[in-house]
Design an enzyme around this catalytic site. Sequence first.
Site, short mmCIF file in Angstrom:
data_model
loop_
_atom_site.label_atom_id
_atom_site.label_comp_id
_atom_site.label_asym_id
_atom_site.label_seq_id
_atom_site.Cartn_x
_atom_site.Cartn_y
_atom_site.Cartn_z
N ASN A 105 0.88 -1.17 0.00
CA ASN A 105 0.00 0.00 0.00
C ASN A 105 0.91 1.22 0.00
O ASN A 105 1.43 1.63 1.03
CB ASN A 105 -0.90 -0.02 1.23
CG ASN A 105 -1.89 1.14 1.25
OD1 ASN A 105 -1.81 2.05 0.44
ND2 ASN A 105 -2.81 1.11 2.18
N ARG A 135 -2.53 -2.03 -3.58
CA ARG A 135 -3.74 -1.23 -3.38
C ARG A 135 -3.66 -0.02 -4.31
O ARG A 135 -2.70 0.76 -4.25
CB ARG A 135 -3.85 -0.76 -1.94
CG ARG A 135 -5.09 0.10 -1.71
CD ARG A 135 -5.05 0.80 -0.37
NE ARG A 135 -6.24 1.64 -0.19
CZ ARG A 135 -6.22 2.84 0.37
NH1 ARG A 135 -5.09 3.37 0.77
NH2 ARG A 135 -7.34 3.53 0.50
N HIS A 185 -12.77 3.16 0.09
CA HIS A 185 -12.76 2.18 1.19
C HIS A 185 -13.42 0.86 0.78
O HIS A 185 -13.86 0.09 1.63
CB HIS A 185 -13.47 2.71 2.44
CG HIS A 185 -12.82 3.92 3.06
ND1 HIS A 185 -13.56 4.90 3.70
CD2 HIS A 185 -11.54 4.32 3.13
CE1 HIS A 185 -12.75 5.84 4.14
NE2 HIS A 185 -11.51 5.52 3.80
N ARG A 212 -11.63 16.23 7.19
CA ARG A 212 -12.48 16.51 6.02
C ARG A 212 -13.91 16.83 6.46
O ARG A 212 -14.43 16.23 7.40
CB ARG A 212 -12.47 15.32 5.07
CG ARG A 212 -11.17 15.20 4.27
CD ARG A 212 -11.12 13.93 3.46
NE ARG A 212 -10.26 12.94 4.08
CZ ARG A 212 -10.13 11.69 3.66
NH1 ARG A 212 -10.82 11.27 2.61
NH2 ARG A 212 -9.33 10.85 4.28
N GLU A 219 -7.66 -4.97 5.31
CA GLU A 219 -7.58 -4.72 3.87
C GLU A 219 -6.46 -5.51 3.21
O GLU A 219 -6.61 -5.98 2.07
CB GLU A 219 -7.40 -3.22 3.63
CG GLU A 219 -8.61 -2.40 4.03
CD GLU A 219 -8.37 -0.90 3.98
OE1 GLU A 219 -8.80 -0.26 3.01
OE2 GLU A 219 -7.73 -0.38 4.92
#
Length: 395
Positions: free
Chosen positions: A8, A91, A180, A239, A382
Amino acid sequence: MKNILVINSGSSSLKFQLIQIPSETVLASGLVERIGLEGAKLHYKTKNFSGSREFAVPNHAVALKAVTDMLLDNEKGVVKNPEEISAIGHRVVHGGNTFSKTTVIDEKVKKAIKNLFSLAPLHNPPNLKGIEVAEKLFPDAPQVAVFDTAFHSSIPEKASKYAIPDKFYEKEHIQLYGFHGTSHKYVTENAQNYLQQEKAKIISIHLGNGCSITAVKDGKSIDHSLGFGPVNGLIMGTRSGDIDQSVIFYMVEQLGYSIQEVSEILHHKSGMYGLTGYSDLRDIEAAAARGNKQCQLALEMNAYRIKKYIGAYAAAMNGVDAIVFTAGIGENSSMIRKMVCADMDYFGIKLDEKQNELRSKEIRKISSENSKVKILVVPTNEELEIARQVMELVS
């Protein structure tokens, strides 16, 4: 047994896991952080070793070479030569409309990932760099891309299309893509197995520094809170989540901010950080417990936004069998889970407060016995999901 290296690659970091499949044993894991900056570190862990070292890491090539050297090290390594690594899973954040499933990487795929830079300028470039470096270090291993957006390619057009002129959809591909996806796919499949329901209506809530919520019906994503970019939906660490577009116009036209400044504010200076001065939920919860009114309100706003989406997605699926909490906050914050599930009796959502306070790395039920809707905490993984998808493709 096959050894799958999962990478990743971020803008200034590189996470990795070497996973043995099908036993799903993690042979080694770690992180190279602060790539291109002072104080770069390699964190490396195996069954018999755990340690860190600081050294100069000017780029991703040096970072991945350092990881490779550790994996092959005579004392701390877990493989003897590069050929023992069967495949490498990467990823990749944005697959656009081009990729709806896991894909073996070739020159055409790399070009397509590059063409999507404008849709994910912070993520796709380092994702591609990680691929290019891995190709040189492991020339014999298949390189495989697992796209964060792929799981959401099943969202129907009525939910993914924006009500703007068609030309922006048809020519510019402006639509809801979602993110996600690897996490939502992993936890909802685990939830289905736990419930022993092949067909289930699940609302998956991924809460970390970035947050998203997904309506998953019979194993497929049918709606999702993040959209064209990763700033929509729930209130996040820095955010804003959902905001009236008129605010942006007002900030530019009346307050004199540039578009770049507004983007910086909405992505990096808003959310829980903008509301409280903290981006880490643990700090916010601690301050709220001390009586900090701003932090108390921010937590209420955070939970309220999640509740609104639960209501919307229960309507979209005509019901809900289970609610899943996952990722750093979802798995660890009993307070957020309690606040989200409070006053949801109409939906048949009832929390077992004692179970909610317990900690575990395993999937667990935290709803009361008389709760119509199951409430689950499902730890996400993940890297394991990527390794599974890679193995399925190359075996």
